[in-house]
Write a protein that holds these residues in place. Structure first.
Motif, short mmCIF file in Angstrom:
data_model
loop_
_atom_site.label_atom_id
_atom_site.label_comp_id
_atom_site.label_asym_id
_atom_site.label_seq_id
_atom_site.Cartn_x
_atom_site.Cartn_y
_atom_site.Cartn_z
N VAL A 1 7.48 13.09 0.01
CA VAL A 1 6.89 11.77 -0.25
C VAL A 1 7.97 10.69 -0.19
O VAL A 1 7.74 9.59 0.35
N THR B 1 1.01 4.07 -3.01
CA THR B 1 0.67 5.46 -2.67
C THR B 1 1.80 6.41 -3.03
O THR B 1 1.58 7.49 -3.58
N PRO C 1 0.80 -1.23 0.00
CA PRO C 1 0.00 0.00 0.00
C PRO C 1 0.83 1.28 0.00
O PRO C 1 0.54 2.23 -0.72
N HIS C 2 1.91 1.33 0.81
CA HIS C 2 2.70 2.56 0.84
C HIS C 2 3.56 2.72 -0.41
O HIS C 2 3.88 3.83 -0.82
N VAL D 1 2.01 6.89 -6.86
CA VAL D 1 0.91 7.73 -7.35
C VAL D 1 1.15 9.19 -6.99
O VAL D 1 0.99 10.10 -7.82
N PHE D 2 1.57 9.44 -5.74
CA PHE D 2 1.85 10.81 -5.30
C PHE D 2 2.99 11.42 -6.09
O PHE D 2 2.93 12.58 -6.50
N HIS E 1 7.98 7.59 2.39
CA HIS E 1 8.06 6.19 1.93
C HIS E 1 9.16 5.45 2.68
O HIS E 1 8.98 4.30 3.09
#
Length: 224
Positions: A64, A36, A32-33, A39-40, A68
């Protein structure tokens, strides 16, 4: 226009470097991270192409990336691993589908059957376990009657053939791989001449096995 092109080149380069820094796992097995973060990063990288706020986008990319790294470190703790990444879910046990686990995982029966067929198990009775991994992949453990025979099952000794190590790719010598096996370009040239190849540029691909010094040579020419 030149300023716009410059922005595209700069942001694209920064994004490639940053995603590279996220590590291979971020691309091979999306948690998930991982997803994310990617995408970010993509959103932040494209934003300055629409607006003029270049500085904020670069700061956002840095933030970001740091987030992460923090989440990746936190996922190493067992008590947080379940929250950040999740746990494997058994979808099939002893050839029987566990309906409640399918429903809980939001995984449809059609998707499960398609995945099993793609893995070579069209019949559920041949599946001992099917496990939905936290990365979204399905791991299939076949039943004992469906396991393919291997030399080990037959108590046969099979000689290790060795792994081919590339020495020439598209006519270019791979010096790092030569150093890896303790050889140099002169040795390679001598081996090629022994096999009847006198021009390095004529060789599309050449490799040597790590068990001996036998060459695998492909000139890239199709058979007539």
């Amino acid at each position: 226009m030149l300023l716009y092109v410059g922005k595209v080149i700069l942001l694209f380069s920064i994004s490639v470097v940053v995603i590279r820094l996220l590590g291979k796992a971020a691309l091979a097995q999306l948690t998930p991270h991982d997803l994310t973060a990617i995408v970010f990063l993509a959103t932040l990288a494209v934003t300055p192409l629409i607006s003029e706020d270049m500085g904020r986008a670069i700061i956002g990319i840095v933030v970001v990336t740091i987030l992460h790294i923090i989440f990746s470190k936190l996922s190493l703790f067992r008590w947080l691993n379940r929250l950040l990444i999740g746990e494997p879910t058994i979808l099939i046990r002893h050839g029987k589908i566990i309906k409640q686990n399918l429903k809980r995982s939001h995984y449809s029966l059609i998707e499960l059957l398609a995945t099993l067929r793609a893995e070579g198990y069209p019949d559920l009775k041949n599946v001992e376990y099917a496990i939905l991994e936290p990365t979204g992949d399905i791991s299939v453990i076949p039943s004992k009657d469906s396991i393919l025979l291997t030399p080990k099952h037959l108590n046969l000794d099979v000689e290790y053939e060795g792994m081919p190590i590339s020495l020439i790719i598209e006519g270019k010598i791979q010096h790092k791989n030569l150093n890896l096996i303790g050889k140099d370009a002169e040795w390679l040239k001598m081996k090629l001449e022994q096999d009847g190849y006198h021009k390095m540029a004529d060789i599309f691909y050449a490799a040597v096995r790590d068990t001996d010094e036998s060459l695998i040579i492909d000139t890239g020419k199709e058979f007539s």
